[in-house]
Design a protein around this motif. Sequence first.
Motif, PDB file in Angstrom:
ATOM      1  N   ALA A   1      16.536  34.039  23.375  1.00 21.08           N
ATOM      2  CA  ALA A   1      15.608  33.179  24.107  1.00 21.08           C
ATOM      3  C   ALA A   1      14.617  34.009  24.917  1.00 21.08           C
ATOM      4  CB  ALA A   1      16.379  32.234  25.021  1.00 21.08           C
ATOM      5  N   LEU A   2      15.081  35.090  25.513  1.00 24.06           N
ATOM      6  CA  LEU A   2      14.199  35.952  26.307  1.00 24.06           C
ATOM      7  C   LEU A   2      13.127  36.578  25.435  1.00 24.06           C
ATOM      8  CD1 LEU A   2      13.395  37.416  28.870  1.00 24.06           C
ATOM      9  CD2 LEU A   2      15.206  39.093  28.430  1.00 24.06           C
ATOM     10  N   LEU A   3      13.514  37.080  24.266  1.00 21.50           N
ATOM     11  CA  LEU A   3      12.538  37.694  23.372  1.00 21.50           C
ATOM     12  C   LEU A   3      11.510  36.665  22.919  1.00 21.50           C
ATOM     13  CD1 LEU A   3      11.744  40.311  22.011  1.00 21.50           C
ATOM     14  CD2 LEU A   3      13.209  39.701  20.078  1.00 21.50           C
ATOM     15  N   GLY A   4      11.960  35.453  22.598  1.00 23.02           N
ATOM     16  CA  GLY A   4      11.023  34.402  22.224  1.00 23.02           C
ATOM     17  C   GLY A   4      10.090  34.032  23.364  1.00 23.02           C
ATOM     18  N   THR A   5      10.607  34.008  24.585  1.00 24.26           N
ATOM     19  CA  THR A   5       9.780  33.699  25.752  1.00 24.26           C
ATOM     20  C   THR A   5       8.710  34.762  25.970  1.00 24.26           C
ATOM     21  OG1 THR A   5      11.636  32.553  26.814  1.00 24.26           O
ATOM     22  CG2 THR A   5       9.813  33.248  28.229  1.00 24.26           C
ATOM     23  N   LEU A   6       9.109  36.026  25.885  1.00 22.57           N
ATOM     24  CA  LEU A   6       8.148  37.109  26.086  1.00 22.57           C
ATOM     25  C   LEU A   6       7.079  37.106  24.996  1.00 22.57           C
ATOM     26  CD1 LEU A   6      10.575  39.998  27.144  1.00 22.57           C
ATOM     27  CD2 LEU A   6       9.164  38.534  28.606  1.00 22.57           C
ATOM     28  N   ALA A   7       7.477  36.798  23.764  1.00 24.97           N
ATOM     29  CA  ALA A   7       6.488  36.705  22.689  1.00 24.97           C
ATOM     30  C   ALA A   7       5.515  35.564  22.949  1.00 24.97           C
ATOM     31  CB  ALA A   7       7.194  36.503  21.344  1.00 24.97           C
ATOM     32  N   GLY A   8       6.038  34.428  23.405  1.00 19.28           N
ATOM     33  CA  GLY A   8       5.175  33.301  23.745  1.00 19.28           C
ATOM     34  C   GLY A   8       4.206  33.635  24.868  1.00 19.28           C
TER      35      GLY A   8
ATOM     36  N   ILE B   1      -0.344  26.049  22.562  1.00 15.97           N
ATOM     37  CA  ILE B   1      -0.266  26.897  21.364  1.00 15.97           C
ATOM     38  C   ILE B   1       0.825  27.949  21.523  1.00 15.97           C
ATOM     39  CG2 ILE B   1      -1.506  28.609  19.991  1.00 15.97           C
ATOM     40  CD1 ILE B   1      -4.067  27.014  20.580  1.00 15.97           C
ATOM     41  N   GLY B   2       0.861  28.597  22.697  1.00 20.40           N
ATOM     42  CA  GLY B   2       1.931  29.577  22.932  1.00 20.40           C
ATOM     43  C   GLY B   2       3.304  28.952  22.837  1.00 20.40           C
ATOM     44  N   LEU B   3       3.439  27.738  23.365  1.00 12.12           N
ATOM     45  CA  LEU B   3       4.712  27.026  23.301  1.00 12.12           C
ATOM     46  C   LEU B   3       5.098  26.707  21.863  1.00 12.12           C
ATOM     47  CD1 LEU B   3       6.982  25.093  24.414  1.00 12.12           C
ATOM     48  CD2 LEU B   3       5.201  23.337  24.487  1.00 12.12           C
ATOM     49  N   VAL B   4       4.151  26.163  21.093  1.00  8.76           N
ATOM     50  CA  VAL B   4       4.444  25.762  19.714  1.00  8.76           C
ATOM     51  C   VAL B   4       4.838  26.974  18.875  1.00  8.76           C
ATOM     52  CG1 VAL B   4       3.412  24.832  17.618  1.00  8.76           C
ATOM     53  CG2 VAL B   4       3.020  23.697  19.808  1.00  8.76           C
ATOM     54  N   LEU B   5       4.135  28.094  19.041  1.00  6.86           N
ATOM     55  CA  LEU B   5       4.455  29.282  18.252  1.00  6.86           C
ATOM     56  C   LEU B   5       5.763  29.932  18.689  1.00  6.86           C
ATOM     57  CD1 LEU B   5       0.937  30.958  17.880  1.00  6.86           C
ATOM     58  CD2 LEU B   5       2.176  29.544  16.225  1.00  6.86           C
ATOM     59  N   ALA B   6       6.137  29.771  19.947  1.00  9.07           N
ATOM     60  CA  ALA B   6       7.392  30.368  20.425  1.00  9.07           C
ATOM     61  C   ALA B   6       8.606  29.688  19.803  1.00  9.07           C
ATOM     62  CB  ALA B   6       7.466  30.282  21.949  1.00  9.07           C
TER      63      ALA B   6
ATOM     64  N   LEU C   1       9.376  31.113  16.226  1.00  5.37           N
ATOM     65  CA  LEU C   1       9.734  32.523  16.380  1.00  5.37           C
ATOM     66  C   LEU C   1      11.132  32.664  16.980  1.00  5.37           C
ATOM     67  CD1 LEU C   1       8.997  35.492  16.245  1.00  5.37           C
ATOM     68  CD2 LEU C   1       7.876  35.261  18.471  1.00  5.37           C
ATOM     69  N   THR C   2      11.412  31.903  18.038  1.00  4.75           N
ATOM     70  CA  THR C   2      12.733  31.955  18.652  1.00  4.75           C
ATOM     71  C   THR C   2      13.812  31.473  17.679  1.00  4.75           C
ATOM     72  OG1 THR C   2      11.730  31.522  20.813  1.00  4.75           O
ATOM     73  CG2 THR C   2      14.110  31.188  20.617  1.00  4.75           C
ATOM     74  N   THR C   3      13.514  30.424  16.927  1.00  6.78           N
ATOM     75  CA  THR C   3      14.480  29.895  15.962  1.00  6.78           C
ATOM     76  C   THR C   3      14.782  30.919  14.885  1.00  6.78           C
ATOM     77  OG1 THR C   3      13.569  27.684  16.371  1.00  6.78           O
ATOM     78  CG2 THR C   3      14.974  27.950  14.442  1.00  6.78           C
ATOM     79  N   LEU C   4      13.763  31.609  14.395  1.00  6.08           N
ATOM     80  CA  LEU C   4      13.972  32.638  13.363  1.00  6.08           C
ATOM     81  C   LEU C   4      14.810  33.786  13.911  1.00  6.08           C
ATOM     82  CD1 LEU C   4      13.379  33.871  10.591  1.00  6.08           C
ATOM     83  CD2 LEU C   4      11.238  34.784  11.539  1.00  6.08           C
ATOM     84  N   ILE C   5      14.460  34.265  15.106  1.00 10.79           N
ATOM     85  CA  ILE C   5      15.230  35.362  15.706  1.00 10.79           C
ATOM     86  C   ILE C   5      16.684  34.937  15.910  1.00 10.79           C
ATOM     87  CG2 ILE C   5      15.472  36.841  17.730  1.00 10.79           C
ATOM     88  CD1 ILE C   5      12.444  36.631  18.102  1.00 10.79           C
ATOM     89  N   ALA C   6      16.877  33.725  16.396  1.00  6.15           N
ATOM     90  CA  ALA C   6      18.241  33.241  16.635  1.00  6.15           C
ATOM     91  C   ALA C   6      19.027  33.146  15.342  1.00  6.15           C
ATOM     92  CB  ALA C   6      18.186  31.882  17.333  1.00  6.15           C
ATOM     93  N   ALA C   7      18.394  32.652  14.273  1.00  6.56           N
ATOM     94  CA  ALA C   7      19.086  32.529  12.986  1.00  6.56           C
ATOM     95  C   ALA C   7      19.482  33.896  12.446  1.00  6.56           C
ATOM     96  CB  ALA C   7      18.196  31.789  11.993  1.00  6.56           C
TER      97      ALA C   7
END
Length: 431
Positions: A229-236, A380-385, A388-394
């Motif tokens: 979640a942190l990595l997805g947040t920082l990417a967003g 846009i940042g929210l939608v793209l996060a 990305l977060t779902t892929l990283i988590a999977a």
Amino acid sequence: MTTPPVTAPSTAASRRPGVGRLLVVLLGTLAALTAVGVALLWPSGEAPRTGVVAVDVEYVTGTIVSSTVSRCGGENEDRLPDGSIPDSVPCTLVEAEVPTSAEPTGSVEVWAPSTVHPDDATPGTRVVLARYLETASEPEVWAWQDFERTVPLGALAALYAVVVVAVAGMRGVRALVGLAFAFAVIAVFVLPALLRGEDSVAVGLVGSAAIMFVVLYLAHGFSHRTSTALLGTLAGLGVTAALGVAAATAARLNGISTEETYRLAMLTGQLDGDALRGVFLAGTILAGLGVLNDVTITQASAVWELRAADPDASWRSLFRGGMRIGRDHIASTVYTIAFAYTGAALPVLLLLMVYRLPLVQTLGSGEFAEEIARTAVGSIGLVLAIPLTTLIAALVVTAGPPPARHAVPAGHVHGHSHGHVHGPGPGHAAG
């Protein structure tokens, strides 16, 4: 009849332990960069000079003893809808009791603003008064400052804390501590650094990253789920910052759209060049923190729960399942951002309705353009996060061993095909 052996999930052979290590390396690198950024951007030295004139003034809390309504001459703030200023308007003279150390007589009289009605200035009401100290050329003067709101606001904050702790337990306590840390970072680092003219995007990103590193781990604990979640947040946040810079440049947003921002630019000497565009950008980054944190931790948790429900699922099926949840989350959170900004700008909306300006001109005005850009960039940042977060988590959750299955009733071992195998009796382990 003997029970066939329960084989290990097929995904066990394709585990990718390097994914977990890569996650740790990435976050470790980002944490180090954040620490370096804080050190380089940390506000130090003498505070910048502004146009604010230092005045010897004390703010004293007093209690209203009585209030008297009379007539006073009209001023600019009393202007009527037709543009005229009335000859006289009702005004309220307030007598307030103050600490004897602040005034020998123990009470003072001040004029309340025209927006304060007698019903609001009743005896017993606590108010804040400004005491301008005597100088060589001017006598001591008392003036109305505001109502004293410490008690009701403190009670509301305490109620909020009690509700959070009662519902969320220790996790709620940790979340409140993280919230206090976030406000401390903004007050001690972000605001002073912006006033000293540091790069606003860098300050916004570094401050936001520092907040997220502490808040997420403090509230949710150290785990691959929280790290995802942190990595997805920082990417967003990175996407939001990049889009914010592009939007501010393309739409020529200089950050000066209201009386408050104009006064800030004037007092800080930033009326030239990019003016307060940097403050707008830093605010856009900070505004996305809460919603980004919400969606990324929810998406990571959803993928982990899907994995627990189906330990044999591949990362592709987990990603598809997580995105089915994420699409619903996108729809609701986009509304959340839009309505939050609309609520904050409601007085401006009403004022524009009064002015009856053309719709296109209204939407293109500076203040509305900023809100539209802030909403679009944050969304846009929210939608793209979310993907990305779902892929990283999977990828991360399937890189480790499958979760242990719960024990099942004696004589039944449920497989992925929803069938069952009958055993000779109790004592069979879950698959």
